[in-house]
Design a protein around this motif. Structure first.
Motif, PDB file in Angstrom:
ATOM      1  N   GLU A 247       0.835  -1.210   0.000  1.00  0.00           N
ATOM      2  CA  GLU A 247       0.000   0.000   0.000  1.00  0.00           C
ATOM      3  C   GLU A 247       0.871   1.263   0.000  1.00  0.00           C
ATOM      4  OE1 GLU A 247      -2.343  -1.361  -0.828  1.00  0.00           O
ATOM      5  OE2 GLU A 247      -2.879  -3.058   0.389  1.00  0.00           O
ATOM      6  N   ILE A 248       1.746   1.333  -0.988  1.00  0.00           N
ATOM      7  CA  ILE A 248       2.631   2.494  -1.125  1.00  0.00           C
ATOM      8  C   ILE A 248       1.831   3.773  -1.341  1.00  0.00           C
ATOM      9  CG2 ILE A 248       2.897   2.213  -3.628  1.00  0.00           C
ATOM     10  CD1 ILE A 248       5.672   3.259  -1.170  1.00  0.00           C
ATOM     11  N   ASN A 249       0.573   3.631  -1.756  1.00  0.00           N
ATOM     12  CA  ASN A 249      -0.306   4.786  -1.947  1.00  0.00           C
ATOM     13  C   ASN A 249      -0.596   5.499  -0.630  1.00  0.00           C
ATOM     14  OD1 ASN A 249      -1.714   2.079  -1.910  1.00  0.00           O
ATOM     15  ND2 ASN A 249      -3.435   3.371  -1.333  1.00  0.00           N
ATOM     16  N   GLU A 250      -0.332   4.828   0.510  1.00  0.00           N
ATOM     17  CA  GLU A 250      -0.562   5.439   1.820  1.00  0.00           C
ATOM     18  C   GLU A 250       0.687   6.129   2.369  1.00  0.00           C
ATOM     19  OE1 GLU A 250      -3.381   5.685   3.366  1.00  0.00           O
ATOM     20  OE2 GLU A 250      -4.597   4.421   2.043  1.00  0.00           O
ATOM     21  N   LEU A 251       1.814   6.040   1.655  1.00  0.00           N
ATOM     22  CA  LEU A 251       3.045   6.683   2.134  1.00  0.00           C
ATOM     23  C   LEU A 251       2.927   8.194   1.965  1.00  0.00           C
ATOM     24  CD1 LEU A 251       5.919   5.884   3.204  1.00  0.00           C
ATOM     25  CD2 LEU A 251       6.724   6.242   0.864  1.00  0.00           C
ATOM     26  N   PRO A 252       3.134   8.972   3.044  1.00  0.00           N
ATOM     27  CA  PRO A 252       3.008  10.435   2.951  1.00  0.00           C
ATOM     28  C   PRO A 252       3.957  11.013   1.898  1.00  0.00           C
ATOM     29  CG  PRO A 252       3.134   9.732   5.249  1.00  0.00           C
ATOM     30  CD  PRO A 252       3.442   8.527   4.414  1.00  0.00           C
ATOM     31  N   ILE A 253       3.521  12.058   1.234  1.00  0.00           N
ATOM     32  CA  ILE A 253       4.324  12.686   0.187  1.00  0.00           C
ATOM     33  C   ILE A 253       5.675  13.133   0.728  1.00  0.00           C
ATOM     34  CG2 ILE A 253       4.486  14.742  -1.288  1.00  0.00           C
ATOM     35  CD1 ILE A 253       1.646  14.367  -2.070  1.00  0.00           C
ATOM     36  N   THR A 254       5.728  13.556   2.002  1.00  0.00           N
ATOM     37  CA  THR A 254       6.995  14.004   2.594  1.00  0.00           C
ATOM     38  C   THR A 254       8.038  12.888   2.610  1.00  0.00           C
ATOM     39  OG1 THR A 254       6.064  13.490   4.762  1.00  0.00           O
ATOM     40  CG2 THR A 254       5.933  15.779   4.027  1.00  0.00           C
ATOM     41  N   LEU A 255       7.595  11.636   2.718  1.00  0.00           N
ATOM     42  CA  LEU A 255       8.527  10.511   2.729  1.00  0.00           C
ATOM     43  C   LEU A 255       8.772   9.949   1.339  1.00  0.00           C
ATOM     44  CD1 LEU A 255       7.498   8.503   5.926  1.00  0.00           C
ATOM     45  CD2 LEU A 255       9.290  10.211   5.651  1.00  0.00           C
ATOM     46  N   GLN A 256       7.895  10.267   0.401  1.00  0.00           N
ATOM     47  CA  GLN A 256       8.061   9.773  -0.965  1.00  0.00           C
ATOM     48  C   GLN A 256       9.359  10.289  -1.594  1.00  0.00           C
ATOM     49  OE1 GLN A 256       4.530  10.478  -3.329  1.00  0.00           O
ATOM     50  NE2 GLN A 256       3.191   9.662  -1.726  1.00  0.00           N
TER      51      GLN A 256
ATOM     52  N   LEU B 216      -2.043   4.422  -9.016  1.00  0.00           N
ATOM     53  CA  LEU B 216      -1.089   5.494  -8.709  1.00  0.00           C
ATOM     54  C   LEU B 216      -1.105   6.565  -9.796  1.00  0.00           C
ATOM     55  CD1 LEU B 216       2.065   3.738  -7.206  1.00  0.00           C
ATOM     56  CD2 LEU B 216       0.102   4.748  -6.046  1.00  0.00           C
ATOM     57  N   ALA B 217      -1.375   6.159 -11.045  1.00  0.00           N
ATOM     58  CA  ALA B 217      -1.450   7.144 -12.134  1.00  0.00           C
ATOM     59  C   ALA B 217      -2.552   8.154 -11.850  1.00  0.00           C
ATOM     60  CB  ALA B 217      -1.700   6.436 -13.462  1.00  0.00           C
ATOM     61  N   GLU B 218      -3.685   7.676 -11.333  1.00  0.00           N
ATOM     62  CA  GLU B 218      -4.799   8.559 -10.982  1.00  0.00           C
ATOM     63  C   GLU B 218      -4.408   9.463  -9.818  1.00  0.00           C
ATOM     64  OE1 GLU B 218      -8.471  10.294 -11.396  1.00  0.00           O
ATOM     65  OE2 GLU B 218      -7.565   8.779 -12.697  1.00  0.00           O
ATOM     66  N   MET B 219      -3.681   8.914  -8.850  1.00  0.00           N
ATOM     67  CA  MET B 219      -3.231   9.723  -7.718  1.00  0.00           C
ATOM     68  C   MET B 219      -2.250  10.809  -8.164  1.00  0.00           C
ATOM     69  SD  MET B 219      -2.748   6.960  -4.615  1.00  0.00           S
ATOM     70  CE  MET B 219      -2.435   8.282  -3.432  1.00  0.00           C
ATOM     71  N   VAL B 220      -1.401  10.474  -9.145  1.00  0.00           N
ATOM     72  CA  VAL B 220      -0.464  11.471  -9.686  1.00  0.00           C
ATOM     73  C   VAL B 220      -1.243  12.605 -10.336  1.00  0.00           C
ATOM     74  CG1 VAL B 220       1.268  11.889 -11.468  1.00  0.00           C
ATOM     75  CG2 VAL B 220       1.465   9.892  -9.979  1.00  0.00           C
ATOM     76  N   ARG B 221      -2.281  12.242 -11.107  1.00  0.00           N
ATOM     77  CA  ARG B 221      -3.094  13.284 -11.767  1.00  0.00           C
ATOM     78  C   ARG B 221      -3.778  14.190 -10.750  1.00  0.00           C
ATOM     79  NH1 ARG B 221      -3.929   9.107 -15.626  1.00  0.00           N
ATOM     80  NH2 ARG B 221      -5.728   8.254 -14.476  1.00  0.00           N
ATOM     81  N   ASN B 222      -4.126  13.625  -9.599  1.00  0.00           N
ATOM     82  CA  ASN B 222      -4.781  14.410  -8.542  1.00  0.00           C
ATOM     83  C   ASN B 222      -3.786  15.000  -7.555  1.00  0.00           C
ATOM     84  OD1 ASN B 222      -7.372  13.839  -9.551  1.00  0.00           O
ATOM     85  ND2 ASN B 222      -7.446  11.889  -8.446  1.00  0.00           N
ATOM     86  N   LYS B 223      -2.484  14.900  -7.887  1.00  0.00           N
ATOM     87  CA  LYS B 223      -1.401  15.448  -7.076  1.00  0.00           C
ATOM     88  C   LYS B 223      -1.388  14.873  -5.653  1.00  0.00           C
ATOM     89  CE  LYS B 223      -1.225  19.756  -9.711  1.00  0.00           C
ATOM     90  NZ  LYS B 223      -0.181  19.214 -10.589  1.00  0.00           N
ATOM     91  N   LEU B 224      -1.740  13.595  -5.544  1.00  0.00           N
ATOM     92  CA  LEU B 224      -1.714  12.896  -4.266  1.00  0.00           C
ATOM     93  C   LEU B 224      -0.518  11.960  -4.164  1.00  0.00           C
ATOM     94  CD1 LEU B 224      -5.513  11.977  -3.992  1.00  0.00           C
ATOM     95  CD2 LEU B 224      -4.304  13.840  -2.834  1.00  0.00           C
ATOM     96  N   PHE B 225       0.237  11.840  -5.255  1.00  0.00           N
ATOM     97  CA  PHE B 225       1.419  10.979  -5.282  1.00  0.00           C
ATOM     98  C   PHE B 225       2.453  11.645  -6.188  1.00  0.00           C
ATOM     99  CE2 PHE B 225       4.071   7.277  -6.127  1.00  0.00           C
ATOM    100  CZ  PHE B 225       3.998   6.574  -4.930  1.00  0.00           C
TER     101      PHE B 225
ATOM    102  N   ASP C 231       7.551  11.970  -9.884  1.00  0.00           N
ATOM    103  CA  ASP C 231       8.907  11.453 -10.111  1.00  0.00           C
ATOM    104  C   ASP C 231       9.088  10.067  -9.487  1.00  0.00           C
ATOM    105  OD1 ASP C 231       8.742  12.476  -7.550  1.00  0.00           O
ATOM    106  OD2 ASP C 231      10.484  13.791  -7.707  1.00  0.00           O
ATOM    107  N   LEU C 232       8.486   9.838  -8.319  1.00  0.00           N
ATOM    108  CA  LEU C 232       8.559   8.512  -7.710  1.00  0.00           C
ATOM    109  C   LEU C 232       7.754   7.506  -8.541  1.00  0.00           C
ATOM    110  CD1 LEU C 232       9.338   6.534  -5.484  1.00  0.00           C
ATOM    111  CD2 LEU C 232       7.411   7.382  -4.121  1.00  0.00           C
ATOM    112  N   PHE C 233       6.594   7.939  -9.016  1.00  0.00           N
ATOM    113  CA  PHE C 233       5.758   7.060  -9.836  1.00  0.00           C
ATOM    114  C   PHE C 233       6.507   6.618 -11.087  1.00  0.00           C
ATOM    115  CE2 PHE C 233       2.691   6.791 -13.420  1.00  0.00           C
ATOM    116  CZ  PHE C 233       2.071   5.605 -13.054  1.00  0.00           C
TER     117      PHE C 233
END
Length: 446
Positions: A242-251, A286-295, A298-300
């Motif tokens: 569940e890498i989608n739950e990792l906070p952006i600060t740690l990404q 994760l692609a959808e999360m990137v589009r919504n600026k939730l991930f 560059d990590l994706f």
């Protein structure tokens, strides 16, 4: 042995050398070629007549046959760069009466990919052997544990076999309950890291304030480092669930580790080199999360090059039969109730259910009904109420037309079987032969 070898004629020896899968070359003490087989000549684009008598370095690019003779030490599977690719040859000195009189070279792996494929194949074979003998189970999953005959599952298993020997990160996406860990462990068990640790960490179950310490470690008492999950996986594989739950600060910090192969524990500026293969999973796109600026994008882009999309169970319903047989057998043994069967109507009900909880829900249901069943037959009345009441009909969520037709065909057959016992009458109504009807009934486990 030597006496028996003398019985082989030169023609037989020549045939062996020419038809073997390997490329061969033999040189004398002066490193001049005295034998080279045609297969090798074709690769080198030189005739045998041109090669014989020449110094090996004039025929074979970057040859080290002369070094083998100088040192008297064999080189086994030593990478050799030739004609734009790496091969893995063996080079062995020929010693007669204690004196080096030449050297023998053979090429088994004609490029690194050959070796990777064989390495993966060997590991896959070993997995089957170990699985059969129960010597290396301990709840660890292997490729053989991935059950299913659907095109999507077959393709995923082929991909795993190909990418397992690499060091590349792998992203596994799938709904909750699709069994993403089984696929992650299968990759590890087929890799060159299989003898080392498989460490996992679920980003959704650890308090956010402890995630950084748990993942990257922490400097303690200004003297030592408390290892995080990354360092604990040294030489092996780290599975981040569940890498989608990792906070952006740690990404950003994780991205740096992936790029530089270094980890920076909390409380220090020191960076520690690590050798870890990353497998990451997400229960959402994760692609959808990137589009919504939730991930982080560059990590994706760093982790998405190899992505396994695990389909939900409702989209690979043809795999249900094998999954039920596998789990039913396992849970029956565990419950001490061997030989349990599922009646036809119960089979049909299980096949028509949509399984929103995927494989995990199927496992929980089967585990329960094994204990609830009276006698050796599972009937409809022991199935959970929500499964008995909810009958899923045609679903457009299936991946392919064949899968959708398979589902509809099963429903039609079941309706006829519920209303008519005579198979010959059913076959006539459907316009098929009785043997074809029996084949379809068997295919749908009706």
């Amino acid at each position: 042995m030597e006496n028996k070898l003398k019985l082989l004629s030169p023609e037989v020896i020549s045939q062996i050398l020419e038809t073997a899968f390997q490329w061969f070359v033999v040189v004398d003490r002066a490193a001049k070629i005295i034998y080279i087989n045609d297969e090798y000549c074709r690769f080198l684009e030189v005739s045998r007549e041109e090669a014989i008598g020449k110094h090996v370095a004039d025929v074979i690019e970057n040859s080290e046959m002369h070094l083998v003779m100088e040192k008297g030490i064999a080189q086994i599977a030593a990478p050799h760069y030739i004609k734009g690719t790496y091969m893995l040859p063996n080079r062995v000195p020929i010693i007669v009466d204690g004196e080096i009189v030449g050297a023998f070279g053979s090429v088994v792996f004609r490029d690194i990919n050959d070796w990777k494929k064989l390495s993966s194949h060997v590991r896959q074979t070993m997995d089957k052997i170990e699985s059969s003998s129960n010597q290396y189970r301990e709840s660890f999953y292997h490729l053989s544990d991935i059950k299913g005959i659907s095109p999507s599952i077959r393709k995923i298993k082929e991909t795993i076999t190909t990418i397992a020997p690499t060091k590349l990160p792998v992203l596994i996406e799938g709904e909750i309950g699709t069994g993403k860990e089984i696929f992650a462990q299968s990759i590890h068990s087929l890799s060159n890291r299989a003898e080392n640790y498989f460490v996992k960490m679920n980003c959704s179950t650890i308090p956010k304030e402890l995630l950084e310490e748990e993942l990257f470690g922490k400097y303690v008492d200004n003297q030592s480092v408390k290892k995080g999950r990354i360092q604990r996986a040294e030489g092996g594989t780290l599975f981040l669930e569940e890498i989608n739950e990792l906070p952006i600060t740690l990404q950003a910090k994780l991205l740096k580790t992936l790029q530089e192969h270094k980890v920076q524990p909390l409380g220090t500026e020191e960076e520690i080199s690590v050798d870890v293969r990353f497998i990451l999973s997400s229960n959402t796109s994760l692609a959808e999360m990137v589009r919504n600026k939730l991930f982080r994008d560059d990590l994706f882009y760093k982790i998405q090059a190899i992505t396994l999309q695990i389909p939900p169970l409702r989209e690979r319903i043809e795999d249900l039969t094998e999954l039920i047989h596998t789990f039913l057998s396992q849970y029956s043994v565990e419950a001490g109730r061997r030989g349990i069967k599922i009646e036809r109507k119960a089979w049909y009900t299980l096949q028509q259910y949509n399984w929103p909880g995927n494989v995990r829900e199927l496992q929980n249901v089967l585990q329960a009904i094994v204990h609830l069943a009276e006698g050796d037959t599972i009937t409809v009345d022991v199935l959970p109420l929500h499964i008995r009441q909810k009958r899923t009909t045609f679903s457009k969520n299936n991946n392919t037309l064949d899968e959708m037709l398979f589902q509809v065909e099963g429903q039609i057959l079941q309706e006829y079987l519920n209303n008519e016992k005579d198979k010959l009458i059913i076959a006539k109504k459907l316009g098929i032969s009785r043997s074809t009807l029996y084949e379809k009934i068997k295919k749908h486990n009706l």
